[in-house]
Design a protein around this motif. Structure first.
Motif: not given
Length: 125
Positions: A67-76, A1-18
């Motif tokens: 975990p996807t919740l709890g990092g920089a990204a909100g639920p929406e 398991m890694i921390s949500p602080e090590q992750v950024r979910l990027v939307s809006g590109a030609s493909a979603p980015i993890l």
């Protein structure tokens, strides 16, 4: 398991980015280099994107969970990213070495010079 602080979910590109930084899967992923403007497929890798967690599963013992919740990204934002993963049939995985801030600004062309690892991981069913 890694921390949500090590992750950024990027939307809006030609493909979603993890975007991962300092993840233990970094050495298991191939160097990321675009071919004819597209990221190569990550054979044997899949991504399971859900509102509460994400699993990047690779061959053998390679993979990580966070975990996807709890990092920089909100639920929406997480919900939107998960829907994009489903529509695109997967996500572009970009893994950065230790010491890179996932919330900082990025020079994307520089990231694709072999310093980052990854490719396109298909969505898990």
């Amino acid at each position: 398991m890694i921390s949500p602080e090590q992750v950024r979910l990027v939307s809006g590109a030609s493909a979603p980015i993890l975007l991962l930084t300092g993840a233990p899967v970094h050495p298991a992923l191939p160097a990321l280099r675009l071919r004819d403007g597209a990221a190569p497929a990550l054979d044997g890798w899949s991504v399971l994107a859900r509102l509460t967690l994400c699993v990047l599963d690779g061959p053998g013992d390679a993979g990580c969970l966070f975990p996807t919740l709890g990092g920089a990204a909100g639920p929406e934002q997480v919900s939107r990213w998960c829907a994009e993963v489903e529509r695109a049939g997967g996500a572009l995985v970009v893994s950065l070495p230790d010491g890179t801030d996932p919330d900082g600004p990025f020079d994307w062309p520089a990231l694709l010079d072999g310093r980052s690892h990854g490719g396109f991981a298909r969505a898990a069913a």
